[in-house]
Motif scaffolding. Structure first.
Motif, mmCIF file in Angstrom:
data_model
loop_
_atom_site.group_PDB
_atom_site.id
_atom_site.type_symbol
_atom_site.label_atom_id
_atom_site.label_comp_id
_atom_site.label_asym_id
_atom_site.label_seq_id
_atom_site.Cartn_x
_atom_site.Cartn_y
_atom_site.Cartn_z
ATOM 1 N N ALA A 101 39.519 34.628 46.777
ATOM 2 C CA ALA A 101 40.704 35.323 46.282
ATOM 3 C C ALA A 101 40.363 36.785 46.030
ATOM 4 O O ALA A 101 39.384 37.094 45.341
ATOM 5 N N ASP A 102 41.144 37.682 46.585
ATOM 6 C CA ASP A 102 40.924 39.112 46.379
ATOM 7 C C ASP A 102 41.210 39.486 44.934
ATOM 8 O O ASP A 102 41.947 38.791 44.219
ATOM 9 N N MET A 103 40.664 40.623 44.496
ATOM 10 C CA MET A 103 40.838 41.072 43.123
ATOM 11 C C MET A 103 41.385 42.490 43.068
ATOM 12 O O MET A 103 40.898 43.370 43.762
ATOM 13 N N ASP A 104 42.397 42.697 42.215
ATOM 14 C CA ASP A 104 42.830 44.027 41.814
ATOM 15 C C ASP A 104 42.308 44.235 40.401
ATOM 16 O O ASP A 104 42.584 43.421 39.507
ATOM 17 N N ILE A 105 41.568 45.310 40.188
ATOM 18 C CA ILE A 105 40.855 45.525 38.932
ATOM 19 C C ILE A 105 41.390 46.779 38.262
ATOM 20 O O ILE A 105 41.335 47.872 38.831
ATOM 21 N N LEU A 106 41.927 46.629 37.054
ATOM 22 C CA LEU A 106 42.498 47.748 36.308
ATOM 23 C C LEU A 106 41.508 48.158 35.227
ATOM 24 O O LEU A 106 41.184 47.368 34.333
ATOM 25 N N THR A 114 39.259 44.618 45.757
ATOM 26 C CA THR A 114 38.372 44.048 46.782
ATOM 27 C C THR A 114 39.181 43.624 48.006
ATOM 28 O O THR A 114 38.624 43.086 48.953
ATOM 29 N N THR A 115 40.490 43.856 47.979
ATOM 30 C CA THR A 115 41.346 43.502 49.111
ATOM 31 C C THR A 115 41.064 44.441 50.282
ATOM 32 O O THR A 115 41.014 45.664 50.092
ATOM 33 N N PRO A 116 40.882 43.917 51.491
ATOM 34 C CA PRO A 116 40.703 44.795 52.654
ATOM 35 C C PRO A 116 41.878 45.770 52.783
ATOM 36 O O PRO A 116 43.021 45.433 52.430
ATOM 37 N N LYS A 117 41.594 46.967 53.293
ATOM 38 C CA LYS A 117 42.606 48.019 53.324
ATOM 39 C C LYS A 117 43.878 47.613 54.059
ATOM 40 O O LYS A 117 44.986 47.904 53.594
ATOM 41 N N GLU A 118 43.734 46.962 55.205
ATOM 42 C CA GLU A 118 44.922 46.583 55.981
ATOM 43 C C GLU A 118 45.800 45.613 55.182
ATOM 44 O O GLU A 118 47.025 45.752 55.151
ATOM 45 N N ARG A 119 45.167 44.649 54.549
ATOM 46 C CA ARG A 119 45.928 43.673 53.761
ATOM 47 C C ARG A 119 46.561 44.330 52.542
ATOM 48 O O ARG A 119 47.699 44.036 52.185
ATOM 49 N N ILE A 171 42.221 41.827 35.515
ATOM 50 C CA ILE A 171 41.943 41.530 36.916
ATOM 51 C C ILE A 171 43.034 40.603 37.434
ATOM 52 O O ILE A 171 43.352 39.588 36.811
ATOM 53 N N CYS A 172 43.614 40.972 38.562
ATOM 54 C CA CYS A 172 44.689 40.182 39.164
ATOM 55 C C CYS A 172 44.294 39.758 40.569
ATOM 56 O O CYS A 172 43.526 40.430 41.246
ATOM 57 N N SER A 173 44.862 38.647 40.988
ATOM 58 C CA SER A 173 44.802 38.259 42.392
ATOM 59 C C SER A 173 46.231 38.009 42.830
ATOM 60 O O SER A 173 46.941 37.186 42.228
#
Length: 290
Positions: A101-106, A114-119, A171-173
Motif C-alpha cells: 500500500a502506498d503512503m502519503d506522509i504529512l 511513496t506513490t509512483p509519480k504516474e499513479r 500517514i494515509c493510503s
C-alpha cells in the motif's frame, strides 16, 4: 443547554462534491459570527489546504487539522501538535509495505509520498477535477492545480528517506480497494497506540492514538471554558466518529454520512449537496423550522 461552539468536518460535510463551500453554508457561518457562536474546522486536511478553502470565502476561524494531530488558532498560531512516534512509524512502514500500500506522509516539513509519480498524477487529477464543473475551464485551471500539488509533494521510496528533523503527523493510503482498506483498519486495530480511520471508503488514515478529533475537540472546548454539552459537531465519515460521543450535546450526521456516524448521531441534517451544515445551523441553533 445552548450551542456555543460548532465543530464541522470539511469533505463530505461543509464542502459540496466539488469541494467548495456553498453560499448558504457561508451565510450560515457569518450568522454564527454575528451571534457570538464560534465556528471551528475539524478536518483531516492539513492546515494550509484547509485554510485556503476558508480564506477563499473570507472566513476566519480556528482549525483542528490532520484528524487532530495539529491545532491552530484564528491567527495561525500552533496551539498543539501530536506527531506519530518512532515506534508508530516502524509499525506503519512494515505493515503498509507488506500490504503493498502506498503512503502519503504529512509532516512538519511538507508532504511526501511513496506513490509512483504516474499513479500519483492520476490520483490528483481524479480528486481535483471535481472542483471544475465547467469544461471550458477544466484544462487551464485543473492543470495549474495539479501541477501545484505535484510540485509541493516530495517523492520517496520509503519512510527511511524522510528528513531526520521532520515530525510526521499523519500517514494515509489512498485509492485502495474498499475491502483492503477495511482489512487494513482491522490490522491496525491491534495497535493501541495508533488511531486508524477513513475519510472515504477507499482510504485509511493513521495518526497517534492521542491525535483524534474528538479528544482534541474536548481539550479545545475545555480550554475555552465551554461545556461539552454546549458543543455541536457535524460530520459524515468514520474519522469523525470520535466526536460522536455522548459528552457532546449536539452530534449531527449528514444525510450522506457513513452508517457508523448516522447510528451514533443525536440529530440528522441534509446532505452536503443540499447545504446540510446551513440547514442544521438554522434548525438547531436558531430554532427555525422552515
Amino acid at each position: 443547554m445552548s450551542i456555543r461552539l460548532i465543530a464541522s468536518d470539511m469533505d463530505g460535510t461543509l464542502l459540496n462534491p466539488q469541494t467548495n463551500i456553498s453560499k448558504a453554508n457561508v451565510d450560515a457561518i457569518r450568522r454564527l459570527e454575528r451571534a457570538g457562536i464560534e465556528f471551528l474546522i475539524c478536518s483531516g486536511r492539513d492546515y494550509q489546504e484547509a485554510k485556503a478553502v476558508m480564506d477563499a470565502c473570507d472566513i476566519t476561524c480556528s482549525y483542528i487539522c490532520l484528524s487532530g494531530a495539529a491545532v491552530y488558532s484564528q491567527n495561525g498560531e500552533i496551539l498543539s501538535e501530536i506527531p506519530l512516534t518512532s515506534r508508530n512509524l516502524v509499525d506503519i512502514d512494515r505493515i503498509l509495505t507488506e500490504q503493498q500500500a502506498d503512503m502519503d506522509i504529512l509532516t512538519s516539513l511538507g508532504r511526501y509520498t511513496t506513490t509512483p509519480k504516474e499513479r500519483k498524477l492520476n490520483e490528483i487529477y481524479s480528486f481535483l477535477k471535481k472542483k471544475f464543473s465547467s469544461p471550458a475551464h477544466i484544462s487551464q485551471e485543473l492543470e495549474a492545480a495539479v501541477q501545484n500539488r505535484m510540485e509541493s509533494t516530495t517523492f520517496i521510496s520509503s519512510l527511511k528517506e524522510l528528513p531526520e528533523d521532520s515530525d510526521v503527523f499523519k500517514i494515509c493510503s489512498n485509492g485502495l480497494p474498499v475491502q483492503k482498506a477495511a482489512e487494513l483498519k482491522e490490522i491496525f486495530a491491534d495497535f493501541p497506540d495508533l488511531a486508524a480511520a477513513s475519510s472515504f471508503p477507499d482510504n485509511i488514515e493513521l495518526t497517534n492514538q492521542a491525535a483524534q478529533k474528538g479528544l482534541i475537540l474536548k481539550a479545545y472546548a475545555e480550554q475555552k471554558g465551554i461545556s461539552l454539552k454546549d458543543v455541536m459537531v457535524i460530520g459524515d465519515s468514520d474519522n469523525d466518529l470520535s466526536m460522536f460521543t455522548p459528552e457532546f450535546g449536539w452530534t449531527v450526521a449528514m444525510e450522506n454520512a457513513m452508517p457508523c456516524i448516522r447510528d451514533a448521531a443525536k440529530y440528522h441534517t441534509k446532505s452536503n449537496t443540499e447545504d446540510g451544515v446551513a440547514w442544521a445551523i438554522r434548525r438547531l441553533v436558531f430554532q427555525e423550522n422552515s
